[in-house]
Each structure stands twice: as C-alpha cells, then as structure tokens.
Design an enzyme around this catalytic site. Structure first.
Site, mmCIF file in Angstrom:
data_model
loop_
_atom_site.group_PDB
_atom_site.id
_atom_site.type_symbol
_atom_site.label_atom_id
_atom_site.label_comp_id
_atom_site.label_asym_id
_atom_site.label_seq_id
_atom_site.Cartn_x
_atom_site.Cartn_y
_atom_site.Cartn_z
ATOM 1 N N SER A 1 -7.408 13.141 4.462
ATOM 2 C CA SER A 1 -8.560 12.889 5.351
ATOM 3 C C SER A 1 -9.585 14.013 5.206
ATOM 4 C CB SER A 1 -8.091 12.812 6.811
ATOM 5 O OG SER A 1 -7.106 11.815 6.946
ATOM 6 N N THR B 1 -4.481 5.506 -7.431
ATOM 7 C CA THR B 1 -4.261 4.129 -7.872
ATOM 8 C C THR B 1 -4.666 4.009 -9.344
ATOM 9 O OG1 THR B 1 -4.701 3.319 -5.652
ATOM 10 C CG2 THR B 1 -4.917 1.714 -7.436
ATOM 11 N N ARG C 1 -18.962 23.735 -0.346
ATOM 12 C CA ARG C 1 -19.656 22.445 -0.257
ATOM 13 C C ARG C 1 -20.180 21.981 -1.612
ATOM 14 N NH1 ARG C 1 -18.462 19.284 3.629
ATOM 15 N NH2 ARG C 1 -20.480 18.225 3.555
ATOM 16 N N GLU D 1 -17.196 0.814 -1.005
ATOM 17 C CA GLU D 1 -15.748 0.867 -1.185
ATOM 18 C C GLU D 1 -15.026 0.327 0.057
ATOM 19 O OE1 GLU D 1 -16.258 4.788 -3.957
ATOM 20 O OE2 GLU D 1 -14.949 4.949 -2.229
ATOM 21 N N ARG E 1 9.211 -26.822 9.789
ATOM 22 C CA ARG E 1 10.432 -26.329 10.449
ATOM 23 C C ARG E 1 10.645 -27.018 11.800
ATOM 24 N NH1 ARG E 1 15.279 -23.880 9.483
ATOM 25 N NH2 ARG E 1 15.866 -22.469 11.176
ATOM 26 N N GLN F 1 7.329 -13.476 12.367
ATOM 27 C CA GLN F 1 7.893 -14.020 13.606
ATOM 28 C C GLN F 1 7.984 -15.547 13.544
ATOM 29 O OE1 GLN F 1 9.070 -11.833 15.596
ATOM 30 N NE2 GLN F 1 9.784 -13.179 17.215
ATOM 31 N N LEU G 1 8.141 -17.427 10.877
ATOM 32 C CA LEU G 1 9.152 -17.863 9.903
ATOM 33 C C LEU G 1 10.572 -17.426 10.304
ATOM 34 C CD1 LEU G 1 6.501 -18.296 8.173
ATOM 35 C CD2 LEU G 1 7.908 -17.798 6.184
ATOM 36 N N GLY G 2 10.686 -16.675 11.373
ATOM 37 C CA GLY G 2 12.000 -16.278 11.885
ATOM 38 C C GLY G 2 12.805 -15.508 10.831
ATOM 39 N N GLU H 1 -7.909 6.088 11.829
ATOM 40 C CA GLU H 1 -8.399 7.159 12.717
ATOM 41 C C GLU H 1 -9.716 7.705 12.169
ATOM 42 O OE1 GLU H 1 -5.192 7.004 11.564
ATOM 43 O OE2 GLU H 1 -4.384 6.266 13.453
#
Ligand code: FAD
Length: 377
Positions: free
Chosen positions: A129, A155, A173, A236, A262, A330, A332-333, A361
C-alpha cells in the site's frame, strides 16, 4: 450505455471465452498452469493492446471496451483475465500512455501481437500500500542505469518478456519507470508464489542485481514515475473492476441454473423465499456494480478525471463479487463447497480483487481524500 460496437465486441468476447477459455479454466486453477497460446489467440482478436492506437498494432478502443474484455474473460476464467489485465493495461497501456515515440514503435507491436508478454512491477516485499516507500534504486553509470532491488507479487512475472519497473532515481519522491527486457543482465525471476485463487495467473518475485538497463529505456522522461502512475491508475482500477463484475455474473448464472434444477421437499429450491432473497440480492449488486463500472469507464474514456469513481467501482465491484460467490456456494449447498462445481473457484478468485491494484482500505482512503479536496462534482 453501450454503443453498437461495444455490443458487437461483447458478442465476440463471449463466444471466444466460451470456446477458448472455459475448457481451460478448471485445469489451470488446479495445476497452476499457464497457456501462452491463449494470449496469441487474444492477440489475433486485436485485444492485447486494446487501448493502443492501430498505428502500433493495437485495437484502438476505449476504456469501456477494455472493461468489457475483462468482464467477459473474468466471467469464465478470472486467472486469464488477471494476466490479460497485467499485460494489456498495466504494461501495454502504460507504455502507450507514457513512452517516447521510439519506445512505442519498438515495444508495442510485439506486445500487441502476442509475440511478447508484459508485466508491471511496483510492489516490493516491504512496500505494498505504501508503494512510494519502495527501495529499488536505479543509478546511472555511463549510458546505462543499474537497477538493484526486489519486486513482489508480480503478475506474469514468470512469463513476461517486457516489464515496466518502478525504481527510485534520486530523492524519496523521485521515481522513474523503466522498460526492462527479461534478458537484460542482472534480472532474474524469484520464487513463483502458490496462491489461494487466481492460480492460473502466474505471480512471482523479481530480482534486480545491478540489472543493466539502457538509458533509452527510461519510460518517457526521468523522475516522471509518479505522474505517469497517476495518469494510468484510474484506468487500471476501472478495468480490473470488470473482472469482479464478470465473477459476480458467473456466480449468479450458476446459482440460477442450479436453483431451478435442484429439488428439496419435492420443490425446486428457487421457489423458496430465502433462496430467492439471495438471488435477488446478487442481481441487485451485480447491476449496481456493472453500471458504476461502465459509468466510470465512460468518464475515463472521455478524458475527464475519474479518480473517485475508479476507486468506488473497484471497491464496490470487488466486495460484491466476493459476497455473490459466497451466496452461490450457499445456494449450491454441499456441491458448492466441492471442486466439481465452479463456485468455490469464484470465491477464491474474487478475494484477490479486494487486494490487488490497491486494497479496499486504500480505495476508501482515496475516495475520502478526493471528497475532501474536490467535493461532490
Ligand atoms: C495475486 C496478486 C497479483 C498482484 N499483481 C501485482 C502486479 O502485477 N504488480 C504489482 O506491482 N503489484 C501486484 N500485486 C500487489 C498488490 O498490489 C498488493 O498486494 C496490494 O497493493 C497490497 O499490498 P500488500 O499486499 O503489501 O499489503 P499491505 O500494504 O501490507 O496491507 C496489509 C493490510 O493493511 C491495510 N493497510 C495498509 N495501509 C493502510 C492504511 N494506511 N490504512 C488502513 N489500512 C491499511 C491494507 O488495506 C491491508 O488490509 C499483486 C498482489 C497479488 C496478491
């Protein structure tokens, strides 16, 4: 909101993603694999330099088009979308926006065709950060700069041939960015990191030991690293939000189709109001995140400042992608908790979106700072 061209682009992206990315998504997640040939195919679509002018081999499209590409790739394979973002936006768009004419002519065509893959290295082991605290230094020696330091969580670090690297070039700086080729002496790839999610997008540490970089490879001008970063950061954050929207879309699609099929208590579970609430919430979040992200993309495309909007869509889309993935599990259990279905992958991939490109944050800090400085415009 979308033009006819954007709609056509989405159709192309959807069929490409279904045909080329979907069959690989589970395998590259399980094996932490990477398929460079996929990037050549994305290059054939003219999308590796999506925001770059056609004169350098790019697609000549706007920020909204780039966001749609992230969304459609993210819908089927967030790992590929993340690697695509690091290449096309963090590296390629950065060189396009900030490079000299000579640099653009040399580096953009092979990056736009897929002959070369790109990455961007800012974060360090001790500075995330607080990116400007970076310790990597570049010292001038004759016609070269010598780069010394380490970069973390990069990445495409293991697969990139062309990297945009930030280093201090003077006082605290004074930061500059450099175009580093992987064969430059003194450059090496450190440890490949094993991750919770985004496992098909290679992430690694990078090591610079007196890495010899020609003076002509200072991106644009010396000491311009911070303004250059500010120039591209909004784009970005907006485009990465497209990946979050894509994940949330996938979570909702899978949830609806499963809930229709289901049955429990001899009734399709989609008829239970508690399940309906989850679906309705997911739909509401998704639509809000998508509209906010597209709006931010349109503002950025028009050339206006979009800093607060970029952070707002980044924080909102990433957090609802995680929440939508949790709801999908949830719904799809027990099956949702297992790897035979994709929703557990969506959750692991979505969590990165709250961390990469600046944490939630940090985004909230940026929004508050913008509100304090410029108010609501
Ligand atoms: C998979 C992956 C891919 C990435 N790809 C790249 C890449 O291509 N290039 C690149 O340069 N970087 C990349 N990153 C790095 C990424 O941008 C950083 O991880 C991110 O900025 C956070 O830095 P950190 O991990 O060091 O966390 P830290 O900065 O150490 O933060 C730790 C926690 O403290 C909180 N925190 C920190 N400062 C404050 C504050 N002032 N107020 C309140 N809370 C605070 C953070 O929000 C977080 O919750 C990648 C990271 C990952 C995991």
């Amino acid at each position: 909101m979308l033009t006819k061209e954007h709609e056509l682009l989405r159709e192309t992206l959807r069929s490409f993603s279904e045909k080329e990315l979907k069959p690989l998504a589970r395998e590259i997640d399980e094996t932490e694999g990477f398929h460079p040939e996929v990037f050549k195919k994305i290059g054939d679509l003219g999308l590796l330099g999506v925001t770059v002018s056609e004169a350098y081999g790019g697609g000549g499209m706007d920020v909204l088009a780039a966001t749609l590409a992230m969304e459609e790739f993210g819908r089927v394979c967030a790992s590929t979308a993340l690697s695509y973002l690091a290449h096309s936006i963090l590296c390629v768009n950065n060189i396009y926006a900030n490079g000299t004419e000579e640099q653009k002519k040399k580096y953009l065509p092979p990056l736009c065709s897929g002959e070369k893959l790109g990455a961007m290295a800012m974060t360090e082991p001790g500075y995330g950060s607080d990116a400007m605290g970076m310790e990597t230094k570049a010292v001038k020696e004759g016609k070269f700069y010598k780069l010394t330091g380490r970069k973390m969580f990069i990445t495409n670090g293991t697969v990139a041939q062309t990297l945009v690297v930030y280093a201090k070039t003077g006082s605290d700086r004074e930061v500059s960015s450099f175009i580093v080729e992987k064969d430059f002496p003194g450059f090496s790839v450190g440890k490949k990191l094993s991750k919770l999610g985004m496992r098909g997008s290679p992430t690694s540490e990078l090591i610079f030991e007196d890495c010899k970089v020609p003076e002509n490879n200072v991106l644009g001008k010396l000491h311009q690293g911070i303004p250059q970063m500010k120039k591209t950061l909004d784009i970005e954050r907006i485009t990465i939000s497209g990946i979050s929207v894509g994940i949330a879309q996938a979570a909702l699609e899978d949830s609806i189709s499963y809930a229709k099929d289901r049955k429990q208590f001899k009734t399709p579970i989609i008829e239970f109001q508690l399940v309906q609430k989850m679906l309705a919430d997911m739909y509401t979040w998704l639509e809000a995140a998508r509209r906010l992200t597209y709006h931010a993309a349109m503002v950025a495309s028009s050339g206006k400042k979009a800093t607060a909007l970029a952070s707002a869509c980044k924080v909102y889309a990433s957090e609802i992608a995680t929440q939508a993935s949790l709801h999908a599990i949830q719904i799809l259990g027990g099956y949702g908790y297992c790897k035979d279905y994709n929703v557990e992958r969506y959750l692991r991939d979505a969590k990165l979106m709250e961390i990469g490109a600046g944490t939630s944050e940090v985004q909230r800090m940026i929004i508050a700072k913008e509100l304090a400085q410029t108010g609501l415009k």
